[in-house]
Design an enzyme around this catalytic site. Sequence first.
Site, PDB file in Angstrom:
ATOM      1  N   CYS A   1       2.749   5.170 -14.353  1.00 31.43           N
ATOM      2  CA  CYS A   1       3.637   5.920 -13.455  1.00 31.43           C
ATOM      3  C   CYS A   1       3.274   7.405 -13.418  1.00 31.43           C
ATOM      4  CB  CYS A   1       5.083   5.747 -13.924  1.00 31.43           C
ATOM      5  SG  CYS A   1       6.243   6.739 -12.956  1.00 31.43           S
TER       6      CYS A   1
ATOM      7  N   LYS B   1      19.713   0.942   6.485  1.00 31.63           N
ATOM      8  CA  LYS B   1      19.703   0.130   5.258  1.00 31.63           C
ATOM      9  C   LYS B   1      20.712  -1.001   5.361  1.00 31.63           C
ATOM     10  CE  LYS B   1      22.386   0.594   1.946  1.00 31.63           C
ATOM     11  NZ  LYS B   1      23.273   1.012   0.851  1.00 31.63           N
TER      12      LYS B   1
ATOM     13  N   CYS C   1      15.124   3.327 -14.160  1.00 25.45           N
ATOM     14  CA  CYS C   1      14.574   4.503 -13.460  1.00 25.45           C
ATOM     15  C   CYS C   1      15.720   5.280 -12.823  1.00 25.45           C
ATOM     16  CB  CYS C   1      13.548   4.066 -12.417  1.00 25.45           C
ATOM     17  SG  CYS C   1      12.500   5.412 -11.843  1.00 25.45           S
TER      18      CYS C   1
HETATM   19  S1  SF4 Z   1       7.989   5.605 -16.145  1.00 28.33           S
HETATM   20 FE1  SF4 Z   1       8.183   6.007 -13.926  1.00 28.33          FE
HETATM   21  S2  SF4 Z   1       9.049   4.094 -13.108  1.00 28.33           S
HETATM   22 FE2  SF4 Z   1       9.388   4.071 -15.319  1.00 28.33          FE
HETATM   23  S3  SF4 Z   1      11.451   4.941 -15.606  1.00 28.33           S
HETATM   24 FE3  SF4 Z   1       9.971   6.633 -15.812  1.00 28.33          FE
HETATM   25  S4  SF4 Z   1       9.843   7.547 -13.742  1.00 28.33           S
HETATM   26 FE4  SF4 Z   1      10.764   5.474 -13.504  1.00 28.33          FE
END
Ligand code: SF4
Length: 328
Positions: free
Chosen positions: A322, A236, A306
């Site tokens: 998601c 990274k 997230c």
């Molecule tokens: S919906 Fe999915 S991408 Fe959005 S914060 Fe929750 S886990 Fe993360």
Amino acid sequence: MNAAGVRMVVTRARSRGTGASLQGGGEKAAPLRSGEAAAEGRKSYGPVKRQRKARRLSVAYEASEGEKGEGPERLQAPSWEPQDWRLQLDNIRTMRSGKDAPVDLLGAEHCFDPSASPKVRRYQVLLSLMLSSQTKDQVTAGAMQRLRARGLTVDSILQTDDSTLGALIYPVGFWRKVSRRLSSCGVGGGGLPGQASLASKVKYIKQTSEILQQRYGGDIPASVAELVALPGVGPKMAHLAMAVAWGTVSGIAVDTHVHRIANRLRWTKKATRSPEDTRRALEEWLPRELWREINGLLVGFGQQTCLPVHPRCQACLNRALCPAARGL
Ligand code: SF4
């Protein structure tokens, strides 16, 4: 390029708009590690419930096409790409439009002295990346500020004794984890928390600086293969150093944020166990022109929305798209 995601593979790496190239006019790239990657292993795509133990990975690095820099441009369709990834990406861009996450203000692109020579700036970029491993951006930035106040060059680091260097960078490192591990084992006694880890960080910085002085005239190498050969420099860091210090896109820089979010959004064909696995999986389908952008975008998204534990799905524009949100 079609809407289904046919991607253009650029065979020679080049500078991208979002990265500051520190290449000095007329300066010759003096190209040079051991793998270090924080692994956040998991068995499913669900949100990560706790931080995973960091483990050292052995990295067999293969030069990217960008580094090979040969052959004509060609079009190549990925054999697989995630459903809805463009919509998800656009939503993340919208959520990140404020550019106010720690990585936006204190990341590697902001830790070097802009008035220093290109060679010194590149060294400072690499050093800030080494310090940032397992460390919050705020802590890394503080350490860099203290180091820069003394004039941060390869020579100045080599002339600084280990205890002084340790005090300057403290509390950078894995000290919290080590402290917990040591105390849980009844080891450690009366020393500073994480003293062993701090010593490792100091050792890596000294060893790498020594190599840079001897083999590269105080500059940093200009290839991922040589960068990951330096003590304490992982994949990274190497890809970020290539982007920030040399203005070259050599691969996707994947840290725990990118690793976690890519798995939650199912941007990998199957669940991946380490950041290196995620890097390879992403590079198989993500258009190369997005490789530079994706790190900062997802790191900031991981810092603000997230989150590793208790992601803020209620406020996330990707909630309906998601897979991980459904299980929340
Ligand atoms: S919906 Fe999915 S991408 Fe959005 S914060 Fe929750 S886990 Fe993360």
